[in-house]
Write a protein that holds these residues in place. Structure first.
Motif, PDB file in Angstrom:
ATOM      1  N   LEU A 169      10.524  12.770 -13.410  1.00 24.30           N
ATOM      2  CA  LEU A 169      11.512  13.819 -12.200  1.00 24.30           C
ATOM      3  C   LEU A 169      10.579  13.714 -10.847  1.00 24.30           C
ATOM      4  N   HIS A 170      11.176  12.803 -10.261  1.00 26.27           N
ATOM      5  CA  HIS A 170      10.655  12.583  -8.480  1.00 26.27           C
ATOM      6  C   HIS A 170      11.762  12.167  -7.410  1.00 26.27           C
ATOM      7  N   ARG A 171      13.148  11.888  -7.785  1.00 26.90           N
ATOM      8  CA  ARG A 171      13.919  11.995  -7.217  1.00 26.90           C
ATOM      9  C   ARG A 171      14.338  13.091  -5.739  1.00 26.90           C
ATOM     10  N   GLY A 223       0.917  -1.330   0.057  1.00 24.23           N
ATOM     11  CA  GLY A 223      -0.012  -0.009   0.088  1.00 24.23           C
ATOM     12  C   GLY A 223       0.366   1.447  -0.209  1.00 24.23           C
ATOM     13  N   GLN A 224       2.278   1.232  -0.249  1.00 22.94           N
ATOM     14  CA  GLN A 224       2.881   2.516   0.234  1.00 22.94           C
ATOM     15  C   GLN A 224       2.506   3.345  -1.147  1.00 22.94           C
ATOM     16  N   HIS A 225       2.459   2.852  -2.473  1.00 22.05           N
ATOM     17  CA  HIS A 225       1.616   3.416  -3.522  1.00 22.05           C
ATOM     18  C   HIS A 225      -0.173   2.783  -3.703  1.00 22.05           C
ATOM     19  N   TYR A 226      -0.694   4.427  -3.181  1.00 22.22           N
ATOM     20  CA  TYR A 226      -2.459   3.681  -2.886  1.00 22.22           C
ATOM     21  C   TYR A 226      -2.824   4.733  -3.438  1.00 22.22           C
ATOM     22  N   ASP A 227      -2.655   5.424  -4.853  1.00 19.02           N
ATOM     23  CA  ASP A 227      -3.473   6.619  -5.590  1.00 19.02           C
ATOM     24  C   ASP A 227      -3.779   5.452  -6.790  1.00 19.02           C
ATOM     25  N   ASP A 228      -5.344   5.532  -7.395  1.00 19.91           N
ATOM     26  CA  ASP A 228      -5.980   4.931  -8.540  1.00 19.91           C
ATOM     27  C   ASP A 228      -4.563   5.006  -9.833  1.00 19.91           C
ATOM     28  N   ILE A 259       3.662  13.925 -14.158  1.00 19.91           N
ATOM     29  CA  ILE A 259       4.320  14.423 -12.968  1.00 19.91           C
ATOM     30  C   ILE A 259       3.886  13.694 -11.442  1.00 19.91           C
ATOM     31  N   HIS A 260       5.063  12.915 -11.414  1.00 18.84           N
ATOM     32  CA  HIS A 260       5.038  12.602  -9.448  1.00 18.84           C
ATOM     33  C   HIS A 260       4.306  13.364  -8.798  1.00 18.84           C
ATOM     34  N   PRO A 261       3.688  13.006  -8.009  1.00 18.00           N
ATOM     35  CA  PRO A 261       3.052  13.260  -6.620  1.00 18.00           C
ATOM     36  C   PRO A 261       3.782  14.280  -6.300  1.00 18.00           C
ATOM     37  N   ARG A 262       4.753  14.151  -5.228  1.00 18.22           N
ATOM     38  CA  ARG A 262       5.726  14.841  -4.695  1.00 18.22           C
ATOM     39  C   ARG A 262       6.477  15.388  -5.380  1.00 18.22           C
ATOM     40  N   THR A 263       6.319  15.649  -6.662  1.00 16.13           N
ATOM     41  CA  THR A 263       7.134  16.347  -7.107  1.00 16.13           C
ATOM     42  C   THR A 263       6.020  17.696  -7.813  1.00 16.13           C
ATOM     43  N   ASP A 320      13.833  -1.909  -5.277  1.00 12.43           N
ATOM     44  CA  ASP A 320      14.060  -1.133  -4.090  1.00 12.43           C
ATOM     45  C   ASP A 320      13.684  -0.479  -3.700  1.00 12.43           C
ATOM     46  N   VAL A 321      12.240  -0.161  -3.308  1.00  9.57           N
ATOM     47  CA  VAL A 321      11.627   0.760  -2.418  1.00  9.57           C
ATOM     48  C   VAL A 321      11.356  -0.026  -1.287  1.00  9.57           C
ATOM     49  N   ASN A 322      10.772   0.591  -0.680  1.00  7.49           N
ATOM     50  CA  ASN A 322      10.379   0.617   1.034  1.00  7.49           C
ATOM     51  C   ASN A 322       9.816  -0.646   1.311  1.00  7.49           C
ATOM     52  N   ALA A 323       9.086  -1.737   0.611  1.00  4.99           N
ATOM     53  CA  ALA A 323       8.224  -2.692   0.766  1.00  4.99           C
ATOM     54  C   ALA A 323       9.684  -3.970   0.739  1.00  4.99           C
ATOM     55  N   PRO A 348      17.766   6.422  -0.469  1.00  8.10           N
ATOM     56  CA  PRO A 348      17.347   6.076  -0.387  1.00  8.10           C
ATOM     57  C   PRO A 348      16.918   4.192  -0.881  1.00  8.10           C
ATOM     58  N   GLU A 349      17.133   4.491  -1.773  1.00  2.24           N
ATOM     59  CA  GLU A 349      16.888   3.106  -2.215  1.00  2.24           C
ATOM     60  C   GLU A 349      17.953   1.976  -2.805  1.00  2.24           C
ATOM     61  N   GLU A 350      19.856   3.056  -2.496  1.00  3.58           N
ATOM     62  CA  GLU A 350      20.495   2.226  -2.198  1.00  3.58           C
ATOM     63  C   GLU A 350      20.896   0.936  -0.838  1.00  3.58           C
TER      64      GLU A 350
HETATM   65  C1  UD1 Z   1       8.561   5.611  -4.631  1.00  6.28           C
HETATM   66  C2  UD1 Z   1      10.288   4.409  -4.432  1.00  6.28           C
HETATM   67  C3  UD1 Z   1      11.150   5.124  -5.754  1.00  6.28           C
HETATM   68  C4  UD1 Z   1      10.442   5.287  -6.963  1.00  6.28           C
HETATM   69  C5  UD1 Z   1       9.161   5.693  -6.342  1.00  6.28           C
HETATM   70  C6  UD1 Z   1       8.764   5.865  -8.242  1.00  6.28           C
HETATM   71  C7  UD1 Z   1      10.846   4.464  -2.341  1.00  6.28           C
HETATM   72  C8  UD1 Z   1      12.238   4.697  -1.274  1.00  6.28           C
HETATM   73  N1  UD1 Z   1      10.965   4.835  -3.495  1.00  6.28           N
HETATM   74  O1  UD1 Z   1       9.172   6.971  -4.218  1.00  6.28           O
HETATM   75  O2  UD1 Z   1      12.085   3.617  -5.577  1.00  6.28           O
HETATM   76  O3  UD1 Z   1      11.231   5.315  -8.084  1.00  6.28           O
HETATM   77  O4  UD1 Z   1       8.572   5.229  -5.767  1.00  6.28           O
HETATM   78  O5  UD1 Z   1       7.081   6.051  -8.020  1.00  6.28           O
HETATM   79  O6  UD1 Z   1      10.543   2.999  -2.089  1.00  6.28           O
HETATM   80  N2  UD1 Z   1       2.286  10.054  -2.626  1.00  6.28           N
HETATM   81  C9  UD1 Z   1       0.807  10.602  -3.848  1.00  6.28           C
HETATM   82  N3  UD1 Z   1       0.764   9.098  -3.760  1.00  6.28           N
HETATM   83  C10 UD1 Z   1       0.676   7.719  -4.441  1.00  6.28           C
HETATM   84  C11 UD1 Z   1       2.433   7.390  -3.839  1.00  6.28           C
HETATM   85  C12 UD1 Z   1       2.747   8.702  -3.245  1.00  6.28           C
HETATM   86  O7  UD1 Z   1       0.734  11.024  -3.495  1.00  6.28           O
HETATM   87  O8  UD1 Z   1      -0.150   6.858  -4.814  1.00  6.28           O
HETATM   88  C13 UD1 Z   1       3.298  11.340  -2.428  1.00  6.28           C
HETATM   89  C14 UD1 Z   1       3.179  11.182  -1.128  1.00  6.28           C
HETATM   90  O9  UD1 Z   1       2.899  12.808  -0.964  1.00  6.28           O
HETATM   91  C15 UD1 Z   1       3.909  10.468  -0.559  1.00  6.28           C
HETATM   92  C16 UD1 Z   1       4.964  11.312  -1.526  1.00  6.28           C
HETATM   93  O10 UD1 Z   1       4.720  10.761  -3.293  1.00  6.28           O
HETATM   94  O11 UD1 Z   1       4.753  11.152   0.069  1.00  6.28           O
HETATM   95  C17 UD1 Z   1       6.745   9.575  -2.301  1.00  6.28           C
HETATM   96  O12 UD1 Z   1       5.956   8.876  -1.632  1.00  6.28           O
HETATM   97  P1  UD1 Z   1       7.020   7.905  -1.274  1.00  6.28           P
HETATM   98  O13 UD1 Z   1       6.210   6.323  -1.633  1.00  6.28           O
HETATM   99  O14 UD1 Z   1       7.067   7.960  -0.265  1.00  6.28           O
HETATM  100  O15 UD1 Z   1       8.026   8.144  -2.003  1.00  6.28           O
HETATM  101  P2  UD1 Z   1       8.200   7.715  -3.925  1.00  6.28           P
HETATM  102  O16 UD1 Z   1       9.536   9.254  -4.143  1.00  6.28           O
HETATM  103  O17 UD1 Z   1       6.993   7.519  -4.648  1.00  6.28           O
END
Ligand code: UD1
Length: 421
Positions: free
Chosen positions: A256-258, A72-77, A289-293, A131-134, A164-166
């Motif tokens: 871009l999201h790192r 459930g680390q990534h949960y958005d549809d 665009i990734h949510p964190r970006t 290499d993710v947290n899971a 973190p992935e390393e």
């Molecule tokens: C994670 C992985 C990374 C991978 C990336 C691809 C780790 C350490 N990192 O990073 O290796 O390249 O996924 O996407 O596991 N968020 C949402 N919806 C979601 C998921 C995340 O809005 O479904 C937002 C949240 O605000 C969250 C932020 O994105 O805090 C970061 O998500 P997180 O899962 O912590 O790490 P990623 O940067 O996605």
């Protein structure tokens, strides 16, 4: 044999899809062997090689039962469910519902929840990918309960301990019983670290199984439709670029999201200025665009500037087929994603990797790949951007990136403990 495999974040889904399919294929092969053995009991001279019972020194045919756990680390549809649907991944049997949080929160909560699953299900193997947290959380938890761990995509090393992935890769590989590598450079990394040779199997890149299985679906999509269906809501309406500019080879693709690129305004702002001032005059940039970006652009006051540039085409995180199609047609890719580096190698798309190092050197031009490391310094990015525009699309296929890796992964697991051929 019972296997639990684990996914948590977006890049895991394309790795697990072919693995689950390969387990099904393995089971149906095994049941054919079983039925032919019982049908033709004594007269083995009538059997083909495929039907012969296994040699006593090799494994006994067996059924592999499989459970899929989603942390459930990534949960958005768009970050998760869309991939399950597009890649035909069966629904997860168990969802740990971990969600967002700091690294420690994500890892800690995953471990607590996954321990309960293991105690209940008592699998023989836990299979983790990437290499993710899971990956880290579930390999540590399994190992502490004496469950064997198999790591698919083992041996990648960026040697950058700020990633973190390393850390996730190092810990997972140190604990894994079976390390399945995507290339020989990764096998070599493991040997240098002292991993016993018998635990390392070079199987190739499982991401490419998914690429090959989905190529023809992606080819049928159109760029216009991808943009139309995924335009970022909330941004001012993006003026539609002239159709000519959307022809293949007339746009740049960017992701871009790192944290190293997007978390610090003094790094992120000059990159954004370069893109707006120097790349968009050449061609539109399509940017899923990734949510964190997105959050960081807003935090650093860059959001308005970006959305007001008509040649910056901002999309939501897009599906697998959509990204594959954009990759197939882009003139150039700018990315910090490991997966895109690999896919652009096989598709031949000239790629700028906005990182100072990569755990995937096989994707670099000096090793026959399509990408070049440009870090996050604008002078370097500018120079390589202009050099790269002179290159043409040249697809390459590193050894065993042949679309058949998942079958080799399953074979390696069921043959574990028997002598290597
Ligand atoms: C994670 C992985 C990374 C991978 C990336 C691809 C780790 C350490 N990192 O990073 O290796 O390249 O996924 O996407 O596991 N968020 C949402 N919806 C979601 C998921 C995340 O809005 O479904 C937002 C949240 O605000 C969250 C932020 O994105 O805090 C970061 O998500 P997180 O899962 O912590 O790490 P990623 O940067 O996605």
């Amino acid at each position: 044999m019972k296997i639990i495999s684990v996914v948590g974040a977006r890049p895991n889904f394309m790795k697990i899809a072919p693995f689950i399919r390969a387990i099904k294929e393995y089971n149906s092969q095994q049941s054919r062997v079983f039925s032919s053995q019982s049908a033709v009991t004594n007269d083995q001279s009538l059997m083909t090689n495929d039907q012969l019972p296994p040699h006593p020194a090799s494994r006994t045919p067996q059924h592999v039962s499989h459970l899929l756990v989603h942390t459930g680390q990534h949960y958005d549809d768009r970050m998760s469910k869309a991939f399950f649907e597009a890649l035909n991944i069966p629904n997860a049997d168990i969802n740990l519902g971990v969600g967002s949080g700091s690294h420690a929160e994500q890892v800690g909560q995953t471990m607590i929840a996954f321990e309960k699953v293991l105690e209940e299900e008592k699998p023989d193997w836990v299979v983790v990918v990437g290499d993710v947290n899971a990956t880290l959380a579930c390999s540590v938890t399994a190992k502490k309960l004496h469950v064997k761990v198999c790591h698919i995509e083992a041996g990648l090393r960026s040697r950058d301990m700020k990633m973190p992935e390393e850390i996730n890769r190092l810990v997972t590989d140190r604990l894994s019983d079976l390390l399945l590598t995507p290339d020989t450079l990764s096998s070599e990394n493991l040997r240098e670290e002292g991993t016993p040779d018998n635990n390392i199997v070079f199987v190739g890149n499982i991401m490419i199984d998914t690429l090959e299985a989905n190529r023809s679906v992606a080819e049928k999509l159109t760029i216009e439709k991808i943009i139309e269906e995924n335009k970022l809501l909330g941004a001012p309406p993006t003026p539609h670029p002239a159709p000519r500019t959307l022809q293949p080879e007339h746009f740049a693709l960017m992701t871009l999201h790192r944290p190293s690129n997007v978390d610090h305004p003094d790094v992120f702002t000059p990159i954004i200025n370069f893109l707006l001032d120097e790349v968009t005059p050449d061609m539109p940039i399509i940017w899923p665009i990734h949510p964190r970006t997105q959050n960081k652009l807003k935090e650093f006051g860059l959001w308005e500037k970006v959305v007001n540039n008509p040649r910056m085409i901002l999309l939501h995180p897009i599906g697998y087929h959509e990204m594959l199609k954009l990759n197939m047609d882009a003139r150039i890719i700018l990315t910090d994603s490991g997966g895109l580096q690999e896919e652009s190698t096989v598709l031949g798309t000239p790629c700028l990797t906005l990182r100072w190092n990569t755990e995937r050197p096989i994707t670099l031009r000096e090793h026959g790949g399509a990408s070049v490391l440009v870090g996050n310094n604008v002078e370097r990015i500018r120079k390589e951007y202009h050099n790269t525009l002179k290159l043409s699309r040249t697809p390459r296929r590193p050894e065993l990136w042949d679309g058949k890796t998942a079958g080799r992964c399953v074979e390696a697991i069921v043959n574990y403990g028997y002598e290597k051929k």
